[in-house]
Design a protein around this motif. Structure first.
Motif, PDB file in Angstrom:
ATOM      1  N   HIS A   1       0.895  -1.193  -0.019  1.00 16.99           N
ATOM      2  CA  HIS A   1      -0.111  -0.010  -0.233  1.00 16.99           C
ATOM      3  C   HIS A   1       0.859   1.235   0.180  1.00 16.99           C
ATOM      4  O   HIS A   1       0.895   2.059   0.870  1.00 16.99           O
ATOM      5  CB  HIS A   1      -1.120  -0.074   1.380  1.00 16.99           C
TER       6      HIS A   1
ATOM      7  N   HIS B   1       2.048   4.709  -2.243  1.00 13.43           N
ATOM      8  CA  HIS B   1       1.334   5.825  -3.141  1.00 13.43           C
ATOM      9  C   HIS B   1       2.632   6.584  -3.562  1.00 13.43           C
ATOM     10  O   HIS B   1       3.336   7.240  -2.925  1.00 13.43           O
ATOM     11  CB  HIS B   1       0.227   6.596  -2.674  1.00 13.43           C
TER      12      HIS B   1
ATOM     13  N   ASN C   1      -5.467   5.549  -6.723  1.00 12.36           N
ATOM     14  CA  ASN C   1      -6.807   5.716  -6.169  1.00 12.36           C
ATOM     15  C   ASN C   1      -7.872   5.721  -7.240  1.00 12.36           C
ATOM     16  O   ASN C   1      -7.946   6.726  -7.962  1.00 12.36           O
ATOM     17  CB  ASN C   1      -6.851   6.919  -5.268  1.00 12.36           C
TER      18      ASN C   1
ATOM     19  N   GLN D   1      -6.512   0.926  -5.774  1.00 13.25           N
ATOM     20  CA  GLN D   1      -7.103   1.292  -4.386  1.00 13.25           C
ATOM     21  C   GLN D   1      -8.551   1.594  -5.064  1.00 13.25           C
ATOM     22  O   GLN D   1      -8.722   2.693  -5.542  1.00 13.25           O
ATOM     23  CB  GLN D   1      -6.539   2.414  -3.795  1.00 13.25           C
TER      24      GLN D   1
ATOM     25  N   PHE E   1      -7.607  -3.115  -3.166  1.00 13.61           N
ATOM     26  CA  PHE E   1      -8.040  -3.150  -2.024  1.00 13.61           C
ATOM     27  C   PHE E   1      -8.831  -1.935  -1.696  1.00 13.61           C
ATOM     28  O   PHE E   1      -9.087  -1.107  -2.650  1.00 13.61           O
ATOM     29  CB  PHE E   1      -6.631  -2.988  -1.154  1.00 13.61           C
TER      30      PHE E   1
ATOM     31  N   ASN F   1       0.302   3.254   3.626  1.00 21.19           N
ATOM     32  CA  ASN F   1      -0.599   4.385   3.103  1.00 21.19           C
ATOM     33  C   ASN F   1      -0.150   5.775   3.287  1.00 21.19           C
ATOM     34  O   ASN F   1      -0.510   6.547   3.920  1.00 21.19           O
ATOM     35  CB  ASN F   1      -2.039   4.008   4.101  1.00 21.19           C
TER      36      ASN F   1
HETATM   37 ZN   LIG Z   1      -4.166   4.407   0.076  1.00 22.34          ZN
END
Ligand SMILES: [Zn+2]
Length: 470
Positions: free
Chosen positions: A226, A228, A254, A284, A306, A423
């Motif tokens: 996870h 980004h 995203n 995501q 996810f 994240n």
């Molecule tokens: Zn995220």
């Protein structure tokens, strides 16, 4: 080790002929001249211009000469099930099971052995296979001092500088048995000057680095699923960190209403921009609308999907993102809020084709001090059971330090799988999965408690893709 007279002559001849920048072929294409086997010698054959290993566990070392700093190049091809390796110059002991030293893994899909081709075995894992069974791939290894770089088909996968310089000696190939055969061809070495500079700083050995190493040695898939590319963090920077820290990455985009990607075209463009890179490519899924925005085909491009339970509409018709205090407002009835959160989270696990539940069990800021009281055993059980039943892994989230220890223990007892996940909001908070690594110790998690895309069960879009837009 005693060298035969022929080998001594070979060694002298090779050193006399080879200037520092010349490639030395190690395999003549027709027989095993210059090579010696430890273990099952019958496992090795010259056949059809390539060097085959099949069946037995055996190490074949190049006795022609020793190397210090060098570049090594070869092509290899695997059949399904086989694992093999290339040992970097190491002291070979006659009769020993294998040399002490570094090994580059060759493994394109062996079951439940996660360190794939190009891994510096037990030191720097490569988790997304860079090559496939049945196809030739090129392996390049550059060794300078305590630094080793590994490339597969030209892509840099490992760039590691050991705190202590390794032993130097002979190059060897290893077959670890298994069902199929492995073939090598085009084996050659180019010596580099003894004082060739190592390109990197030695790896830092702090507590987290030690935990990553222990997890790597323990066959954990040490992947932050996870990550980004946000606030200017580039893919190149993320990959450099991956090599530095010994963590694989899944880079996620995203996808959903008001997010950077809102349709198949955007999903395909992101996938295209990441193709062939040494990292997983993740979707995501955002909000609850995403299933009507993307087709199964587009979702299937990603290694996994996810989502979290942080965006939903409550029973009074209010859509909120629970990490945004302004949208949540004041929660008058925390019990009612929790009931709705558990309903929404289990609803997502039951009805959305996702592989991982991320930021799991997140509650808004104003409830965080009561997290342990509000997440009652009954609520935990409902969410954990839904995750297990629907084969959705649970993220050990570094940003929010979630889920709490009680949830992790309940999920392990139920038989759920876990993932590491940061994240991050940008380059500054892309950590090293410290929370998840700590949970391994605190909750007694084992390597087979961890998720690997497609390894334990089919991917979610394969199992439940019919829920997506046609
Ligand atoms: Zn995220």
């Amino acid at each position: 080790m005693q060298l035969s007279r022929r080998e001594v002559f070979g060694l002298l001849a090779a050193s006399a002929v080879a200037a520092a920048d010349e490639w030395i072929p190690l395999f003549n294409g027709t027989d095993l001249t210059g090579w010696r086997a430890n273990g099952d010698r019958a496992a090795w054959k010259a056949r059809g211009g390539s060097l085959w290993a099949e069946g037995g566990r055996s190490v074949l070392h190049y006795a022609g000469r020793e190397f210090h700093n060098f570049e090594l190049e070869m092509e290899a091809r695997t059949q399904p099930g086989v694992t093999a390796g290339v040992y970097l110059p190491a002291a070979i002991q006659e009769g020993a099971a294998g040399p002490a030293g570094w090994e580059i893994a060759i493994n394109n899909g062996a079951r439940h052995v996660w360190q794939r081709t190009g891994s510096l075995k037990d030191v720097r894992g490569v988790y997304k296979p860079p090559a496939a069974d049945g196809s030739w791939f090129r392996l390049n290894v550059t060794a300078r001092g305590a630094n080793v770089q590994v490339r597969v088909d030209g892509t840099l996968l490992v760039d590691y500088t050991d705190p202590a310089p390794p032993a130097r000696g002979r190059i060897a190939l290893a077959c670890h048995g298994g069902k199929g055969a492995v073939e090598f061809r085009g084996l050659r070495v180019r010596p580099l000057p003894d004082d060739a500079a190592a390109p990197g700083e030695p790896a830092v050995m702090d507590d987290t680095a030690r935990r990553i190493l222990a997890a790597t040695r323990g066959n954990f898939p040490v992947v932050d699923y996870h990550a980004h590319l946000k606030l200017g963090l580039t893919l190149e920077q993320a990959l450099a960190r991956s090599r530095r820290d010994g963590l694989g990455y899944g880079i996620a985009v995203n996808c959903g209403k008001t997010f950077p990607v809102e349709n198949d075209e955007g999903a395909r463009a992101f996938h295209e921009s990441m193709k062939g890179q040494p990292c997983y490519i993740a979707m995501q899924a955002e909000g609850r609308e995403w299933m009507q925005m993307f087709t199964r085909k587009a979702v299937g491009l990603f290694d996994y999907v996810f989502t979290d339970s942080m965006t939903w509409t409550d029973n009074h018709g209010k859509r909120m993102r629970t990490w945004m205090p302004a949208e949540v407002g004041t929660i008058a009835d925390p019990e009612e809020f929790m009931q709705t959160l558990v309903d929404r989270a289990t609803g997502i696990l039951e009805h959305e084709p996702i592989d991982i539940y991320v930021n799991p069990t997140f509650v808004p800021d104003q409830l965080q001090k009561d997290y342990d009281r509000l997440w009652t055993d009954a609520r935990i059980r409902r969410v954990v059971e839904a995750a297990r039943r629907n084969q959705v892994a649970i993220e050990l989230n570094d940003r929010y330090k979630l889920p709490g220890v009680r949830v992790v223990k309940a999920a392990k007892a139920a038989g759920c799988k876990f993932t590491f996940g940061t994240n991050n909001t940008g380059p500054a908070d892309l950590g090293r999965s410290e929370y998840g690594l700590r949970m391994i110790e605190e909750c007694g998690l084992k390597w087979d408690d961890f998720f690997v895309p497609g390894a334990w069960w089919p991917k979610a879009y394969e199992r439940r893709g019919d829920l997506l837009k046609a």
